[in-house]
Design a protein around this motif. Structure first.
Motif, PDB file in Angstrom:
ATOM      1  N   SER A   1       0.809  -1.229   0.000  1.00 20.13           N
ATOM      2  CA  SER A   1       0.000   0.000   0.000  1.00 20.13           C
ATOM      3  C   SER A   1       0.835   1.268   0.000  1.00 20.13           C
ATOM      4  CB  SER A   1      -0.916   0.008   1.234  1.00 20.13           C
ATOM      5  OG  SER A   1      -1.702  -1.153   1.309  1.00 20.13           O
ATOM      6  N   GLY A   2       2.150   1.132  -0.161  1.00 20.49           N
ATOM      7  CA  GLY A   2       3.012   2.300  -0.040  1.00 20.49           C
ATOM      8  C   GLY A   2       3.008   3.233  -1.220  1.00 20.49           C
ATOM      9  N   SER A   3       2.425   2.830  -2.339  1.00 16.94           N
ATOM     10  CA  SER A   3       2.415   3.681  -3.532  1.00 16.94           C
ATOM     11  C   SER A   3       0.991   3.864  -4.034  1.00 16.94           C
ATOM     12  CB  SER A   3       3.259   3.060  -4.647  1.00 16.94           C
ATOM     13  OG  SER A   3       4.611   2.944  -4.266  1.00 16.94           O
ATOM     14  N   GLY A   4       0.638   5.108  -4.365  1.00 17.20           N
ATOM     15  CA  GLY A   4      -0.614   5.384  -5.058  1.00 17.20           C
ATOM     16  C   GLY A   4      -1.842   5.558  -4.196  1.00 17.20           C
ATOM     17  N   CYS A   5      -1.868   5.016  -2.983  1.00 22.30           N
ATOM     18  CA  CYS A   5      -3.068   5.096  -2.145  1.00 22.30           C
ATOM     19  C   CYS A   5      -3.175   6.459  -1.468  1.00 22.30           C
ATOM     20  CB  CYS A   5      -3.047   3.998  -1.089  1.00 22.30           C
ATOM     21  SG  CYS A   5      -3.086   2.325  -1.771  1.00 22.30           S
ATOM     22  N   ASN A   6      -4.410   6.925  -1.299  1.00 22.33           N
ATOM     23  CA  ASN A   6      -4.679   8.212  -0.655  1.00 22.33           C
ATOM     24  C   ASN A   6      -5.415   7.986   0.663  1.00 22.33           C
ATOM     25  OD1 ASN A   6      -3.577   9.636  -2.858  1.00 22.33           O
ATOM     26  ND2 ASN A   6      -5.519   9.528  -3.953  1.00 22.33           N
ATOM     27  N   PHE A   7      -4.711   8.171   1.768  1.00 25.22           N
ATOM     28  CA  PHE A   7      -5.307   7.946   3.089  1.00 25.22           C
ATOM     29  C   PHE A   7      -5.410   9.236   3.902  1.00 25.22           C
ATOM     30  CE2 PHE A   7      -3.023   3.638   2.624  1.00 25.22           C
ATOM     31  CZ  PHE A   7      -4.141   3.050   2.040  1.00 25.22           C
ATOM     32  N   GLN A   8      -5.187  10.387   3.259  1.00 25.01           N
ATOM     33  CA  GLN A   8      -5.058  11.618   4.009  1.00 25.01           C
ATOM     34  C   GLN A   8      -6.377  12.213   4.504  1.00 25.01           C
ATOM     35  OE1 GLN A   8      -4.878  11.279   0.788  1.00 25.01           O
ATOM     36  NE2 GLN A   8      -5.331  13.126  -0.385  1.00 25.01           N
ATOM     37  N   LYS A   9      -7.498  11.766   4.002  1.00 20.26           N
ATOM     38  CA  LYS A   9      -8.783  12.400   4.360  1.00 20.26           C
ATOM     39  C   LYS A   9      -9.190  12.116   5.795  1.00 20.26           C
ATOM     40  CE  LYS A   9     -10.509  12.391  -0.390  1.00 20.26           C
ATOM     41  NZ  LYS A   9     -11.556  11.883  -1.325  1.00 20.26           N
ATOM     42  N   HIS A  10      -8.823  10.969   6.316  1.00 19.70           N
ATOM     43  CA  HIS A  10      -9.258  10.607   7.669  1.00 19.70           C
ATOM     44  C   HIS A  10      -8.112  10.181   8.578  1.00 19.70           C
ATOM     45  CE1 HIS A  10     -13.526  10.689   6.526  1.00 19.70           C
ATOM     46  NE2 HIS A  10     -13.130  10.151   5.379  1.00 19.70           N
ATOM     47  N   CYS A  11      -6.889  10.138   8.058  1.00 18.70           N
ATOM     48  CA  CYS A  11      -5.758   9.663   8.858  1.00 18.70           C
ATOM     49  C   CYS A  11      -4.623  10.676   8.813  1.00 18.70           C
ATOM     50  CB  CYS A  11      -5.277   8.311   8.342  1.00 18.70           C
ATOM     51  SG  CYS A  11      -3.838   7.641   9.210  1.00 18.70           S
TER      52      CYS A  11
ATOM     53  N   GLU B   1      15.408   0.812   2.731  1.00 23.87           N
ATOM     54  CA  GLU B   1      14.699   1.185   1.503  1.00 23.87           C
ATOM     55  C   GLU B   1      14.019   2.546   1.673  1.00 23.87           C
ATOM     56  OE1 GLU B   1      14.888  -0.307  -1.345  1.00 23.87           O
ATOM     57  OE2 GLU B   1      16.186  -1.861  -0.503  1.00 23.87           O
ATOM     58  N   PHE B   2      14.741   3.604   1.334  1.00 29.01           N
ATOM     59  CA  PHE B   2      14.206   4.942   1.534  1.00 29.01           C
ATOM     60  C   PHE B   2      13.018   5.237   0.627  1.00 29.01           C
ATOM     61  CE2 PHE B   2      13.911   9.353   0.198  1.00 29.01           C
ATOM     62  CZ  PHE B   2      13.644   9.965   1.422  1.00 29.01           C
ATOM     63  N   ASN B   3      13.067   4.779  -0.624  1.00 28.18           N
ATOM     64  CA  ASN B   3      11.973   5.086  -1.542  1.00 28.18           C
ATOM     65  C   ASN B   3      10.646   4.566  -1.004  1.00 28.18           C
ATOM     66  OD1 ASN B   3      11.014   5.962  -4.320  1.00 28.18           O
ATOM     67  ND2 ASN B   3      10.384   3.824  -4.308  1.00 28.18           N
ATOM     68  N   ASP B   4      10.631   3.341  -0.498  1.00 33.59           N
ATOM     69  CA  ASP B   4       9.400   2.793   0.090  1.00 33.59           C
ATOM     70  C   ASP B   4       8.978   3.590   1.320  1.00 33.59           C
ATOM     71  OD1 ASP B   4       9.555   0.879  -1.858  1.00 33.59           O
ATOM     72  OD2 ASP B   4      10.376  -0.683  -0.559  1.00 33.59           O
ATOM     73  N   PHE B   5       9.958   4.010   2.097  1.00 34.57           N
ATOM     74  CA  PHE B   5       9.696   4.767   3.323  1.00 34.57           C
ATOM     75  C   PHE B   5       9.037   6.114   3.024  1.00 34.57           C
ATOM     76  CE2 PHE B   5      11.485   8.023   6.251  1.00 34.57           C
ATOM     77  CZ  PHE B   5      10.886   7.620   7.440  1.00 34.57           C
ATOM     78  N   ILE B   6       9.609   6.882   2.117  1.00 35.96           N
ATOM     79  CA  ILE B   6       9.074   8.220   1.836  1.00 35.96           C
ATOM     80  C   ILE B   6       7.731   8.132   1.116  1.00 35.96           C
ATOM     81  CG2 ILE B   6      10.198   8.586  -0.403  1.00 35.96           C
ATOM     82  CD1 ILE B   6       9.895  11.161   2.430  1.00 35.96           C
ATOM     83  N   GLN B   7       7.572   7.127   0.258  1.00 37.27           N
ATOM     84  CA  GLN B   7       6.288   6.926  -0.401  1.00 37.27           C
ATOM     85  C   GLN B   7       5.199   6.639   0.641  1.00 37.27           C
ATOM     86  OE1 GLN B   7       4.954   6.906  -3.446  1.00 37.27           O
ATOM     87  NE2 GLN B   7       6.659   7.043  -4.876  1.00 37.27           N
ATOM     88  N   ALA B   8       5.522   5.805   1.620  1.00 36.72           N
ATOM     89  CA  ALA B   8       4.541   5.456   2.645  1.00 36.72           C
ATOM     90  C   ALA B   8       4.135   6.682   3.463  1.00 36.72           C
ATOM     91  CB  ALA B   8       5.108   4.368   3.551  1.00 36.72           C
ATOM     92  N   ILE B   9       5.085   7.523   3.790  1.00 40.10           N
ATOM     93  CA  ILE B   9       4.775   8.740   4.552  1.00 40.10           C
ATOM     94  C   ILE B   9       3.780   9.604   3.799  1.00 40.10           C
ATOM     95  CG2 ILE B   9       5.745  10.972   5.250  1.00 40.10           C
ATOM     96  CD1 ILE B   9       8.199   9.490   6.230  1.00 40.10           C
ATOM     97  N   HIS B  10       3.960   9.700   2.504  1.00 32.91           N
ATOM     98  CA  HIS B  10       3.124  10.607   1.719  1.00 32.91           C
ATOM     99  C   HIS B  10       1.786   9.996   1.306  1.00 32.91           C
ATOM    100  CE1 HIS B  10       5.718  14.115   1.414  1.00 32.91           C
ATOM    101  NE2 HIS B  10       6.743  13.283   1.369  1.00 32.91           N
ATOM    102  N   ARG B  11       1.464   8.855   1.859  1.00 33.28           N
ATOM    103  CA  ARG B  11       0.077   8.390   1.708  1.00 33.28           C
ATOM    104  C   ARG B  11      -0.856   9.252   2.555  1.00 33.28           C
ATOM    105  NH1 ARG B  11       0.253   7.631  -2.415  1.00 33.28           N
ATOM    106  NH2 ARG B  11       2.476   8.087  -2.399  1.00 33.28           N
ATOM    107  N   ILE B  12      -0.321   9.893   3.623  1.00 35.39           N
ATOM    108  CA  ILE B  12      -1.144  10.767   4.474  1.00 35.39           C
ATOM    109  C   ILE B  12      -0.653  12.215   4.467  1.00 35.39           C
ATOM    110  CG2 ILE B  12      -1.882   8.872   5.965  1.00 35.39           C
ATOM    111  CD1 ILE B  12       0.134   9.797   8.050  1.00 35.39           C
ATOM    112  N   TYR B  13       0.608  12.435   4.107  1.00 34.99           N
ATOM    113  CA  TYR B  13       1.157  13.786   4.084  1.00 34.99           C
ATOM    114  C   TYR B  13       1.094  14.313   2.657  1.00 34.99           C
ATOM    115  CZ  TYR B  13       4.304  17.672   5.292  1.00 34.99           C
ATOM    116  OH  TYR B  13       4.836  18.920   5.524  1.00 34.99           O
ATOM    117  N   ARG B  14      -0.118  14.834   2.272  1.00 32.81           N
ATOM    118  CA  ARG B  14      -0.361  15.231   0.899  1.00 32.81           C
ATOM    119  C   ARG B  14      -1.554  16.174   0.830  1.00 32.81           C
ATOM    120  NH1 ARG B  14       0.104  10.883  -2.082  1.00 32.81           N
ATOM    121  NH2 ARG B  14      -1.305  11.415  -3.777  1.00 32.81           N
ATOM    122  N   PHE B  15      -1.845  16.653  -0.364  1.00 31.28           N
ATOM    123  CA  PHE B  15      -2.940  17.604  -0.618  1.00 31.28           C
ATOM    124  C   PHE B  15      -4.238  17.146   0.027  1.00 31.28           C
ATOM    125  CE2 PHE B  15      -6.327  18.946  -3.735  1.00 31.28           C
ATOM    126  CZ  PHE B  15      -6.386  20.264  -3.316  1.00 31.28           C
ATOM    127  N   LEU B  16      -4.939  18.092   0.658  1.00 31.76           N
ATOM    128  CA  LEU B  16      -6.217  17.904   1.357  1.00 31.76           C
ATOM    129  C   LEU B  16      -6.042  17.341   2.776  1.00 31.76           C
ATOM    130  CD1 LEU B  16      -8.620  16.623  -1.452  1.00 31.76           C
ATOM    131  CD2 LEU B  16      -8.341  18.953  -0.579  1.00 31.76           C
TER     132      LEU B  16
END
Length: 835
Positions: free
Chosen positions: A367-377, A388-403
């Motif tokens: 679930s580390g790429s492409g999913c949008n969890f920022q609306k409620h989490c 694996e930094f790429n997986d790490f930063i991608q996972a962070i930005h599932r919630i740290y993003r627009f909206l």
């Protein structure tokens, strides 16, 4: 075509293969920065969207594909990671207002039967051959960070499968978390520039280790300008002059939690008590540390969750054992895993995304790429860490993003032994932030329009000529073609040079650089402007000696799958003969095959044991010898011959020189038994002497190496039992460390990437020139040739394009010049006697 026209033809910008569209053709549902990006991508045809998380790359990809198919017909396919298709389908309906969302397909038959012009599939379907990208008008890769690794199966497969597709788009927010060179893998996929060519053009090679490349400091500006011609970097809408409302988020609140290791962990093999666990530095150490600390880490995660009972949490984990422990310790958590029914997995992802689930456990790989969890989490816990930094930063930005409307809190749990892993992860994060800043500066500085990209790059053509002259030397900072054009005919007595090895290295950011060529063919086209001048200025009958080496062509670049060789030395012989030089010999300088393998990984012992047919041999260096025809060819003496009296140049010295190597000054022969007991540092010299003094026996040679290996005296970094030469055509005693690079290194200055050994220079100068002769090196580098010429009583001339090398070389020349004029004690005594 004149020389300047040729240089301008070398300028590289990304080809424009798309078409112009107006803003009115783009959906008004897109935000202003998204419309600009789509318009730019359609015009380019093959482009990359390297936009920060949450800037709407999903709708941009959909709109790019819609416009392409509307204008060009056919179908478009968007390749997405598993678990992301629902984001595209929802955005197509909810944001763009499409009646039918793109169909998800698993085979070409399904794609052709789909009632939508745009279809979706996953990477595995393309990689495994179920989907043929070449049958689509347009393709788009979502979360294309899978292309970062040049040697990966996905990259190599996709490079071929997508080759020739007219319209290609790649999208990712993390194009290169750690290394700039990863960015050019996208250029290779988009057919903007061959990957090998781009590596050569912008990156400095480590001569001691294969694949260790760093961006040339002097090429950084050109690199980013070139990048901006085919890749769009946007960090915020304001980068393109638009409003940042909803995108400018508060800084992350990152909290680290160190789990103390247990004390008295047992005993070492030698019986010593072990008070603390060893640091988990290697991958195996890290994996073991993860296993033994699971319970403690999950307990800490539960403590964090209990401290904020209203918040929704996502728990990122890597191991199945971690998932089971999460389920055991934290009741109510909803999890997903790879073997789960796909529809059920998708339902659970959507439930968490829509706020129906409070606690969600998943892997970054799922679930580390492409999913949008920022609306409620707004909270995420990494119950474990890895490199694996790429997986790490991608996972962070599932919630740290627009909206995202809340302060995002990231909790990282690790053990004492994992401190090195955390430090590495944080350093990569720092590099990532720096890269993001560079991306912003590119767009702000150059924009999507403005002055011609060719005009920007053309500013690197030419050099301001500088000439420094001493009593015994002349050094010129200039293009050697332009400089030799102005030199007098028949004015040089010896030309000795190490030419650029085609486009294997680049020495300057200037397009005048011979290494700055698309391929070997183009290299020789530039050489066609220089070689006639070299023939013109060389004295009749005199010698030009050219140092070259064949080039390794790697299988992943040629498509052969195994390394092959470009016979560069033979190509040089043909080139110079075509320009009137008379070829009359070649000196072979043997190289260390073990060191070479460390640089290229092409002669590996393990691979040889698997299949010997893949293995070639070591790649020696060559000195190609050419003459300019003398005015009188009846006896073939040079118009001004290189003359030596037999009194000053004895038969003994002639024999040693003609044989091509010198014996050591040892007072007796060495036995094979003494070789085994000799220090490793002396083995190379001792064995070479031994091999010259005895009839060669291959079986004995191998046996000796085996005995050394058994005594741990057969290093993996260099060859200690290289056979000595019995031929004057092969020089085996060149001191490979004796170059001006040794001085450069001691002075902590930049080292020349391919220096010419002083031993070779001394021999050629003494063999093919007279005292007082003029010796020229048109590719002077750090001025090894003119310096050695001065040291040996000649007049040295060096031409060099690189400012730094020129500056350092002048320093060496001035030192040599001053030493020639310093009076000796004998000079003073002689003067006294005359008085």
């Amino acid at each position: 075509m004149n020389y300047i026209q040729f240089l301008k033809s070398k300028i590289e910008v990304a080809p424009i293969s798309g078409f112009e569209i107006s803003q009115s053709e783009i959906s008004p549902k897109l935000k202003p920065h998204q419309r600009d990006a789509v318009q730019w991508a359609v015009r380019g045809g093959r482009r990359a969207l390297f936009e920060s998380f949450g800037l709407g790359k999903t709708v941009q990809q959909l709109e790019f594909c819609r416009i392409i198919t509307a204008h060009k017909g056919g179908k478009a396919i968007i390749v997405v990671p598993l678990g992301v298709k629902q984001e595209f389908q929802m955005d197509a309906v909810n944001i763009l207002g499409w009646e039918k969302p793109p169909k998800y397909v698993k085979t070409m038959a399904e794609a052709e039967a789909a009632d939508t012009d745009i279809v979706l599939t996953n990477y595995e379907r393309v990689r495994d051959g179920d989907i043929d990208p070449k049958r689509f008008t347009a393709t788009s890769l979502d979360e294309a960070s899978v292309l970062r690794s040049f040697g990966s199966k996905t990259y190599q497969t996709f490079l071929d499968k997508f080759k020739g597709v007219e319209y290609k788009l790649v999208s990712t927010a993390t194009p290169s978390p750690n290394k700039y060179k990863e960015l050019i893998h996208y250029a290779g996929y988009l057919e903007v520039m061959d990957t090998g060519q781009a590596l050569t053009r912008f990156f400095k090679r480590d001569s001691t280790k294969a694949n260790n490349l760093t961006l040339y400091p002097h090429k950084e500006e050109e690199f980013w300008i070139w990048m901006s011609t085919w890749a769009l970097f946007i960090h915020l809408p304001s980068d393109l002059g638009y409003d940042d409302t909803g995108y400018a988020l508060p800084p992350l609140d990152v909290r680290t939690h160190k789990i103390a290791d247990a004390y008295f962990e047992g005993q070492e093999k030698d019986g010593q008590i072990k008070f603390l666990r060893d640091a988990a530095v290697s991958l195996s150490d890290a994996a073991n540390e993860k296993k033994v600390s699971i319970c403690k880490r999950i307990a800490k995660a539960k403590e964090i969750i209990d401290s904020d009972p209203e918040a929704h949490f996502i728990l990122w984990h890597d191991l199945e054992a971690e998932r089971h422990e999460i389920k055991r310790q934290i009741p109510g958590v909803v999890d997903i895993y790879g073997a789960m029914d796909y529809d059920e997995r998708e339902r659970r992802v959507l439930d968490f995304s829509n706020g129906k689930t409070r606690l969600f456990a998943t892997k970054k790989s799922i679930s580390g790429s492409g999913c949008n969890f920022q609306k409620h989490c707004h909270r995420a816990i990494f119950v474990g860490i890895d490199y694996e930094f790429n997986d790490f930063i991608q996972a962070i930005h599932r919630i740290y993003r627009f909206l995202q409307t809340e302060q995002v809190i990231i909790d990282i749990i690790y053990t004492e032994a994992e401190q090195p892993i955390l430090d590495t992860l944080m350093e990569k994060w720092k590099n990532h932030d720096y890269l993001s800043q560079k991306m912003q500066e590119i767009v702000k500085k150059y924009g999507l329009a403005g002055v011609s990209q060719i005009d920007k790059l053309a500013r690197t053509i030419g050099v301001e000529r500088v000439q420094i002259q001493g009593k015994h030397f002349t050094a010129v900072n200039n293009d050697c073609v332009l400089e030799t054009t102005e030199m007098d005919e028949n004015s040089i007595d010896l030309i000795l040079t190490s030419i650029p090895f085609s486009n294997h290295y680049e020495y300057t950011p200037s397009y005048n650089d011979f290494g700055h060529n698309e391929n070997t063919k183009r290299f020789f086209e530039q050489m066609d402007f220089l070689s006639p001048q070299l023939l013109r200025i060389l004295q009749p009958g005199r010698v030009m000696a050219v140092h070259v080496k064949d080039r390794v062509l790697f299988g992943n670049a040629t498509g052969t799958g195994f390394p092959t060789m470009e016979p560069f030395h033979a190509m040089c012989i043909r080139h110079y003969m075509q320009h009137g030089f008379q070829y009359f010999g070649m000196i072979t300088v043997v190289t260390d095959v073990v060191r070479e393998n460390n640089q290229t990984y092409r002669l590996g012992w393990t691979e040889q044991c698997k299949d010997g047919t893949k293995m070639g041999v070591g790649c020696p260096e060559y000195i190609l010898l050419f003459r300019k025809l003398p005015s009188d060819t009846s006896r073939a003496y040079a118009d001004v011959p290189v003359v030596k009296t037999k009194e000053e140049y004895t038969r003994a010295q002639w024999q040693i020189d003609a044989h091509g190597y010198w014996r050591s000054s040892g007072d007796r022969l060495v036995t094979k038994e003494e070789l085994v007991s000799a220090p490793v540092t002396n083995l190379q010299k001792v064995y070479r002497q031994y091999s010259r003094d005895h009839v060669y026996d291959y079986a004995e040679h191998v046996q000796l190496a085996k005995e050394l290996d058994a005594e741990n005296k057969l290093p993996a970094s260099f060859m200690v039992v290289a056979p000595g030469s019995w031929s004057d055509e092969v020089w085996d005693d060149i001191l490979r460390m004796r170059t001006l690079n040794s001085t450069q290194s001691r002075r902590r200055q930049e080292m020349h990437v391919c220096p010419l050994q002083i031993d070779i220079v001394e021999r050629i100068i003494n063999r093919y020139s007279n005292p007082g002769d003029v010796v020229l090196d048109p590719f002077g580098g750090i001025m090894t040739v003119p310096k050695v010429a001065v040291d040996n009583g000649r007049y040295g001339i060096g031409i060099e394009l690189n400012n730094g090398y020129f500056r350092d070389g002048v320093g060496y020349l001035r030192e040599a010049d001053e030493e020639k004029d310093v009076p000796t004690l004998f000079d003073l005594l002689g003067n006294v006697g005359q008085a």
